[in-house]
Motif scaffolding. Structure first.
Motif, PDB file in Angstrom:
ATOM      1  N   GLU A   1       1.174  -1.240  -0.186  1.00  0.00           N
ATOM      2  CA  GLU A   1       0.170   0.248  -0.010  1.00  0.00           C
ATOM      3  C   GLU A   1       0.868   0.997  -0.051  1.00  0.00           C
ATOM      4  O   GLU A   1       1.340   1.133   0.918  1.00  0.00           O
ATOM      5  CB  GLU A   1      -0.825  -0.257   1.743  1.00  0.00           C
TER       6      GLU A   1
ATOM      7  N   ARG B   1       1.295   5.403  -0.101  1.00  0.00           N
ATOM      8  CA  ARG B   1       0.780   6.531   0.105  1.00  0.00           C
ATOM      9  C   ARG B   1       1.094   8.035  -0.984  1.00  0.00           C
ATOM     10  O   ARG B   1       3.287   7.672  -0.061  1.00  0.00           O
ATOM     11  CB  ARG B   1       0.528   7.257   1.310  1.00  0.00           C
TER      12      ARG B   1
ATOM     13  N   ARG C   1      -3.373   7.420  -3.084  1.00  0.00           N
ATOM     14  CA  ARG C   1      -3.225   5.860  -1.952  1.00  0.00           C
ATOM     15  C   ARG C   1      -4.027   4.817  -2.413  1.00  0.00           C
ATOM     16  O   ARG C   1      -4.883   5.406  -3.687  1.00  0.00           O
ATOM     17  CB  ARG C   1      -4.313   6.229  -0.947  1.00  0.00           C
TER      18      ARG C   1
END
Length: 304
Positions: A149, A151, A220
């Motif tokens: 993940e 960002r 994101r």
């Protein structure tokens, strides 16, 4: 002069040229430190290490004088290193970083396929710059990276309405149908392209509007990988300097490694410029955080 040294002096940047010249002369940092001191221009070994890694650059008058002495010690033409430094940086508040990105070919082993893939999406990486990046990596059973993940804080260099993210798999693995991009906040997935002969996938992340030069966006997104490929490291690739980078790796209970370390590299496949052991935290996580990060690769490696 050896061809690699001549090429490094011609193309730069300063850290690469200095490192190449030192290697060609087969001099240790301790020996350089001693010879600089004997010449009346002392430089600490940690400073020399920072110069050749790109973490710092010579700027003070005494440091610039030491670079001139280094040219003589290393048998280089006069000003061959000094000219790579360019104009001294201003003191006080930092100006925005406007230097063009370092070519991807300087960083990645699969640079040519990656560039070809992003060109299918009409993308140039110099349209946006990464101000900050946070990568949260999940490692599952068998030392497999099952998800990432990310960002990003992005700043437009020219008018732009998207960012293109590239996922690099391990050589020899197939990613077809196994890797999925997901938009998690403030972006949408556009076109996705995969290289037919290399483990590379590129995806458009649409920003929903056009950013004028100088404006920022925060997005994101996530990548899941079901290919089952075994990994022993994860790195964040930077083609241009960033203000802040963090990489966090979370190991599942049945994937706890024997040891972990933080690393910094100038190029993919090159030796670590930083290699620091780090203990696994109580929640099964390790991380690396850096500010004012130069182009290169920053990440976490582990021994299953």
């Amino acid at each position: 002069m050896q061809p690699p040294v001549a090429d490094a002096l011609r193309q730069g940047p300063f850290p690469h040229a200095l490192r190449t010249a030192i290697k060609a002369r087969k001099l240790s940092l301790e020996r350089l430190h001693q010879r600089l001191a004997a010449a009346g221009t002392p430089v600490g070994m940690s400073t020399l290490s920072s110069w050749q890694s790109g973490r710092r650059r010579p700027e003070r008058p005494e440091s610039l004088e030491a670079v001139t002495v280094l040219e003589d010690i290393l048998g280089l033409p006069a000003r061959s290193l000094s000219d790579l430094l360019g104009a001294p940086r201003r003191r006080g508040p930092r100006p925005r970083m406007t230097r063009p990105p370092r070519p991807v070919a300087d960083l990645l082993a699969l640079a040519s396929p990656a560039v070809a893939l992003t060109r299918q999406l009409d993308w140039r990486e110099d349209r946006l710059r990464i101000v900050s990046a946070w990568d949260d990596v999940e490692v599952g059973r068998g030392s497999c990276v099952v998800g990432v993940e990310t960002r990003l804080v992005l700043e437009a260099v020219e008018e732009v309405d998207r960012y293109v993210a590239t996922f690099h798999g391990a050589p020899g693995t197939g990613l077809s149908g196994a890797v999925r991009f997901a938009a998690l906040a403030d972006c949408h997935i556009g076109r996705v392209r995969q290289d037919p002969t290399h483990p590379l996938i590129a995806a458009e992340l649409l920003l929903g509007r056009r950013l004028p030069p100088g404006e920022t966006a925060i997005i994101r997104f996530g990548v899941t990988d079901g290919s089952g490929r075994r990994e022993t490291e994860y790195g964040r690739f930077l083609s241009a300097a960033a203000q802040h980078v963090a990489v966090s790796v979370h190991f599942a209970p049945d994937a706890r490694p024997r040891r972990c370390w933080r690393f910094v590299r100038d190029l993919q496949g090159w030796p670590d410029q930083l290699h620091k052991e780090v203990r696994l935290g109580p929640f099964g996580k390790v991380h690396v955080v850096r500010n004012s990060v130069p182009p290169g690769i920053l990440g976490i490696a582990w021994q299953p």
